[in-house]
Design a protein around this motif. Sequence first.
Motif, PDB file in Angstrom:
ATOM      1  N   VAL A  22       4.276  40.240  11.147  1.00  0.00           N
ATOM      2  CA  VAL A  22       3.967  41.660  10.922  1.00  0.00           C
ATOM      3  C   VAL A  22       4.623  42.142   9.628  1.00  0.00           C
ATOM      4  CG1 VAL A  22       4.239  43.985  11.852  1.00  0.00           C
ATOM      5  CG2 VAL A  22       3.579  42.101  13.373  1.00  0.00           C
ATOM      6  N   ALA A  23       5.870  41.718   9.383  1.00  0.00           N
ATOM      7  CA  ALA A  23       6.575  42.154   8.169  1.00  0.00           C
ATOM      8  C   ALA A  23       5.845  41.704   6.909  1.00  0.00           C
ATOM      9  CB  ALA A  23       8.003  41.613   8.174  1.00  0.00           C
ATOM     10  N   THR A  24       5.143  40.567   6.993  1.00  0.00           N
ATOM     11  CA  THR A  24       4.424  40.057   5.819  1.00  0.00           C
ATOM     12  C   THR A  24       2.922  40.348   5.892  1.00  0.00           C
ATOM     13  OG1 THR A  24       4.158  37.906   6.892  1.00  0.00           O
ATOM     14  CG2 THR A  24       6.077  38.174   5.457  1.00  0.00           C
ATOM     15  N   ASN A  25       2.478  41.038   6.947  1.00  0.00           N
ATOM     16  CA  ASN A  25       1.043  41.275   7.160  1.00  0.00           C
ATOM     17  C   ASN A  25       0.271  39.959   7.023  1.00  0.00           C
ATOM     18  OD1 ASN A  25      -1.323  42.713   7.684  1.00  0.00           O
ATOM     19  ND2 ASN A  25      -1.670  43.155   5.521  1.00  0.00           N
ATOM     20  N   ALA A  26       0.660  38.990   7.847  1.00  0.00           N
ATOM     21  CA  ALA A  26       0.101  37.638   7.736  1.00  0.00           C
ATOM     22  C   ALA A  26      -1.411  37.629   7.966  1.00  0.00           C
ATOM     23  CB  ALA A  26       0.792  36.723   8.745  1.00  0.00           C
ATOM     24  N   GLY A  27      -2.060  36.624   7.370  1.00  0.00           N
ATOM     25  CA  GLY A  27      -3.506  36.447   7.547  1.00  0.00           C
ATOM     26  C   GLY A  27      -3.758  35.247   8.432  1.00  0.00           C
ATOM     27  N   GLY A  28      -4.494  34.253   7.917  1.00  0.00           N
ATOM     28  CA  GLY A  28      -4.773  33.065   8.705  1.00  0.00           C
ATOM     29  C   GLY A  28      -6.260  32.786   8.788  1.00  0.00           C
ATOM     30  N   ASN A  29      -6.624  31.995   9.807  1.00  0.00           N
ATOM     31  CA  ASN A  29      -7.996  31.473   9.872  1.00  0.00           C
ATOM     32  C   ASN A  29      -8.986  32.338  10.638  1.00  0.00           C
ATOM     33  OD1 ASN A  29      -7.095  29.282   8.452  1.00  0.00           O
ATOM     34  ND2 ASN A  29      -6.776  28.002  10.247  1.00  0.00           N
ATOM     35  N   GLN A  30      -8.541  33.428  11.262  1.00  0.00           N
ATOM     36  CA  GLN A  30      -9.475  34.236  12.056  1.00  0.00           C
ATOM     37  C   GLN A  30      -9.500  35.689  11.598  1.00  0.00           C
ATOM     38  OE1 GLN A  30      -8.954  33.640  16.261  1.00  0.00           O
ATOM     39  NE2 GLN A  30      -8.963  31.433  16.064  1.00  0.00           N
ATOM     40  N   VAL A  31      -9.119  35.887  10.331  1.00  0.00           N
ATOM     41  CA  VAL A  31      -9.038  37.258   9.823  1.00  0.00           C
ATOM     42  C   VAL A  31     -10.412  37.917   9.785  1.00  0.00           C
ATOM     43  CG1 VAL A  31      -8.511  38.614   7.752  1.00  0.00           C
ATOM     44  CG2 VAL A  31      -6.894  36.905   8.566  1.00  0.00           C
ATOM     45  N   LEU A  32     -11.468  37.119   9.518  1.00  0.00           N
ATOM     46  CA  LEU A  32     -12.793  37.742   9.434  1.00  0.00           C
ATOM     47  C   LEU A  32     -13.177  38.374  10.769  1.00  0.00           C
ATOM     48  CD1 LEU A  32     -15.773  35.226   9.431  1.00  0.00           C
ATOM     49  CD2 LEU A  32     -13.523  34.688  10.289  1.00  0.00           C
ATOM     50  N   ARG A  33     -12.628  37.879  11.891  1.00  0.00           N
ATOM     51  CA  ARG A  33     -12.963  38.437  13.202  1.00  0.00           C
ATOM     52  C   ARG A  33     -11.949  39.491  13.660  1.00  0.00           C
ATOM     53  NH1 ARG A  33     -13.776  40.853  16.892  1.00  0.00           N
ATOM     54  NH2 ARG A  33     -14.594  40.328  18.949  1.00  0.00           N
ATOM     55  N   TYR A  34     -10.646  39.192  13.482  1.00  0.00           N
ATOM     56  CA  TYR A  34      -9.615  40.059  14.078  1.00  0.00           C
ATOM     57  C   TYR A  34      -8.779  40.815  13.045  1.00  0.00           C
ATOM     58  CZ  TYR A  34     -10.870  37.156  18.044  1.00  0.00           C
ATOM     59  OH  TYR A  34     -11.579  36.497  19.009  1.00  0.00           O
ATOM     60  N   GLY A  35      -9.028  40.591  11.772  1.00  0.00           N
ATOM     61  CA  GLY A  35      -8.278  41.304  10.742  1.00  0.00           C
ATOM     62  C   GLY A  35      -6.917  40.679  10.477  1.00  0.00           C
ATOM     63  N   MET A  36      -6.238  41.208   9.468  1.00  0.00           N
ATOM     64  CA  MET A  36      -4.881  40.785   9.147  1.00  0.00           C
ATOM     65  C   MET A  36      -3.958  41.266  10.272  1.00  0.00           C
ATOM     66  SD  MET A  36      -5.035  39.434   5.986  1.00  0.00           S
ATOM     67  CE  MET A  36      -3.587  39.735   4.958  1.00  0.00           C
ATOM     68  N   ALA A  37      -2.675  40.848  10.217  1.00  0.00           N
ATOM     69  CA  ALA A  37      -1.720  41.264  11.247  1.00  0.00           C
ATOM     70  C   ALA A  37      -1.775  42.779  11.457  1.00  0.00           C
ATOM     71  CB  ALA A  37      -0.311  40.825  10.848  1.00  0.00           C
ATOM     72  N   ARG A  38      -1.905  43.512  10.348  1.00  0.00           N
ATOM     73  CA  ARG A  38      -1.903  44.981  10.411  1.00  0.00           C
ATOM     74  C   ARG A  38      -2.880  45.528  11.453  1.00  0.00           C
ATOM     75  NH1 ARG A  38      -0.222  48.297   6.704  1.00  0.00           N
ATOM     76  NH2 ARG A  38      -0.230  46.771   5.027  1.00  0.00           N
ATOM     77  N   ARG A  39      -4.074  44.947  11.483  1.00  0.00           N
ATOM     78  CA  ARG A  39      -5.103  45.505  12.363  1.00  0.00           C
ATOM     79  C   ARG A  39      -4.810  45.226  13.838  1.00  0.00           C
ATOM     80  NH1 ARG A  39     -11.029  43.729  12.936  1.00  0.00           N
ATOM     81  NH2 ARG A  39     -11.229  43.384  10.706  1.00  0.00           N
ATOM     82  N   ASN A  40      -3.865  44.330  14.104  1.00  0.00           N
ATOM     83  CA  ASN A  40      -3.531  43.976  15.479  1.00  0.00           C
ATOM     84  C   ASN A  40      -2.311  44.721  16.017  1.00  0.00           C
ATOM     85  OD1 ASN A  40      -5.306  41.369  16.214  1.00  0.00           O
ATOM     86  ND2 ASN A  40      -4.839  41.371  14.026  1.00  0.00           N
ATOM     87  N   VAL A  41      -1.667  45.526  15.165  1.00  0.00           N
ATOM     88  CA  VAL A  41      -0.422  46.189  15.562  1.00  0.00           C
ATOM     89  C   VAL A  41      -0.700  47.620  15.999  1.00  0.00           C
ATOM     90  CG1 VAL A  41       1.833  46.983  14.757  1.00  0.00           C
ATOM     91  CG2 VAL A  41       0.964  44.754  14.029  1.00  0.00           C
ATOM     92  N   LEU A  42      -0.214  47.972  17.189  1.00  0.00           N
ATOM     93  CA  LEU A  42      -0.326  49.352  17.667  1.00  0.00           C
ATOM     94  C   LEU A  42       1.000  50.091  17.571  1.00  0.00           C
ATOM     95  CD1 LEU A  42      -2.513  48.978  20.892  1.00  0.00           C
ATOM     96  CD2 LEU A  42      -3.178  50.035  18.727  1.00  0.00           C
ATOM     97  N   GLY A  43       2.096  49.382  17.737  1.00  0.00           N
ATOM     98  CA  GLY A  43       3.396  50.050  17.732  1.00  0.00           C
ATOM     99  C   GLY A  43       4.480  49.135  17.220  1.00  0.00           C
ATOM    100  N   LEU A  44       5.568  49.739  16.762  1.00  0.00           N
ATOM    101  CA  LEU A  44       6.712  48.980  16.245  1.00  0.00           C
ATOM    102  C   LEU A  44       8.018  49.658  16.632  1.00  0.00           C
ATOM    103  CD1 LEU A  44       5.947  48.173  12.470  1.00  0.00           C
ATOM    104  CD2 LEU A  44       5.712  46.637  14.432  1.00  0.00           C
ATOM    105  N   GLU A  45       9.057  48.838  16.687  1.00  0.00           N
ATOM    106  CA  GLU A  45      10.420  49.353  16.634  1.00  0.00           C
ATOM    107  C   GLU A  45      11.034  48.757  15.381  1.00  0.00           C
ATOM    108  OE1 GLU A  45      13.584  49.620  20.042  1.00  0.00           O
ATOM    109  OE2 GLU A  45      13.663  47.625  19.126  1.00  0.00           O
ATOM    110  N   VAL A  46      11.663  49.611  14.574  1.00  0.00           N
ATOM    111  CA  VAL A  46      12.200  49.180  13.279  1.00  0.00           C
ATOM    112  C   VAL A  46      13.612  49.742  13.137  1.00  0.00           C
ATOM    113  CG1 VAL A  46      11.984  49.489  10.770  1.00  0.00           C
ATOM    114  CG2 VAL A  46       9.950  49.018  12.142  1.00  0.00           C
ATOM    115  N   VAL A  47      14.520  48.942  12.602  1.00  0.00           N
ATOM    116  CA  VAL A  47      15.854  49.440  12.265  1.00  0.00           C
ATOM    117  C   VAL A  47      15.910  49.623  10.755  1.00  0.00           C
ATOM    118  CG1 VAL A  47      18.328  49.045  12.415  1.00  0.00           C
ATOM    119  CG2 VAL A  47      16.825  48.178  14.224  1.00  0.00           C
ATOM    120  N   LEU A  48      16.271  50.822  10.329  1.00  0.00           N
ATOM    121  CA  LEU A  48      16.387  51.097   8.892  1.00  0.00           C
ATOM    122  C   LEU A  48      17.702  50.519   8.355  1.00  0.00           C
ATOM    123  CD1 LEU A  48      15.019  54.762   8.629  1.00  0.00           C
ATOM    124  CD2 LEU A  48      13.808  52.592   8.277  1.00  0.00           C
TER     125      LEU A  48
END
Length: 464
Positions: free
Chosen positions: A145-171
């Motif tokens: 998620v931090a790198t917005n990874a791609g891969g072999n199924q991006v044409l169907r499911y999108g980059m990591a970004r499109r699969n993320v609904l929520g996050l917890e992040v420490v600043l």
Amino acid sequence: MPADDLLARLAALLGPRRFATGAAIPARNAADAAGGAPQPPLAVAMPETTAEVAAVLRLCHGAGQAVVVQGGLTGLAGGAHPRPGEIALSLERLKGVEEVDTTSATLTARAGTPLAEVQAAAEAAGLLCGIDLGARGSCTIGGNVATNAGGNQVLRYGMARRNVLGLEVVLADGTVLTRLNKMMKNNAGYDWTQLHIGSEGTLGVITRVVLALHPRPQAVQTALCAVAGTGGALALLAGLTARFGPGLIVFEAMWHEFLEVARDRIVRARVFDPTPAAAVLVEVAMGAAADPADAFADALGALMEEGHLADAVIAHSEAERARLWAWRESVYEYSRLGLPIINFDLGVPRVAMAAAVEDLRALARARWPRSLTVMFGHIADSNLHVVVAIDPADGLSEVAIEDAVYAVVAGHGGSISAEHGIGVIKRPWLGLSRTDAELALMRRLKATLDPAGILNPGRVLGPG
Ligand code: ZN
């Protein structure tokens, strides 16, 4: 705070099992997969909870101590490779799938969970994780998620970004931001989570991820198709998309030179004779078709009659499917060539793909004729990978080759990184893909969220 004081406080916070200095630092934390010379960090902190991540960062922020964030260490841009004097914040112990919610079709996992574990948990619940890439066994969901990874199924499911609904992040200062959203629709204010996706750990440290899951594809069929070059591959893509729509889940193109290296030096088998101008590995989910294998073969036959492909080999078993994938995966064996390798991860608009491929070929012929230059890519996603195995007899440095390739890509309105990110390795060329105003905005965001500049310094953005 003097460095010794900081190290003593971190040691007291985490204890000897989760904090190491000097000779106790594991070798794995000294390098990532980008190939740089190992550089042991000043120390390694391995927190097990979000609260511990926050405590580590609060101390480092107070001391102005640079931190390199590490997940599975599979990145190819040098982002997780320590630089001298940095403390490694490794999320390897902050792991585990916390929940699969089949009603919402979501999965919540801690950042250090290997992607393969996330995929297995989704599958055990009858669902699918849309993120998939070759390093699935060792990369982590937080790093994906931090790198917005791609891969072999991006044409169907999108980059990591499109699969993320929520996050917890420490600043950087230890502030914990929690938005473990499960809703597809949620417009209550700024969506700060998107800012962290693809920021390569420069704006905060992701500690938990909520993913949207998908239905599992049914009756997946695999074929290797011979096509007449880039134009032929794009015509096949159009033909398959028109027939199967979202059923098309893999479309991996490999050009002539790539196929010849695979045939002669890695796979050591023949599939098409003579080697075509290009071949495409295709996977289609046939859903509820009565006889999926027949329906798939009929569709490929019709596409052949329409001139969209010259020949095709269909896999009729899992073993045959693995043999077809071996062509695509041959690139993971290039260390066998015994030459220094540059792996390019280029974005090229599909409309410019054919011209860019020809320009890159001509460039290689003119400037580094003895070196090996091959191309493959997820061209449905506008992603072209180029690998150059450098023959020293060409007398060109890696940087000279990179300069030349990136100039071609910029000339076609492309991107110097489609899916691997910038890290440290591609930082000198970021200005080819982003305007000065955009870079200035990135610096303002960085200064706002990490005012002491401790998080992954020198990655993505340079000083100043
Ligand atoms: Zn790729």
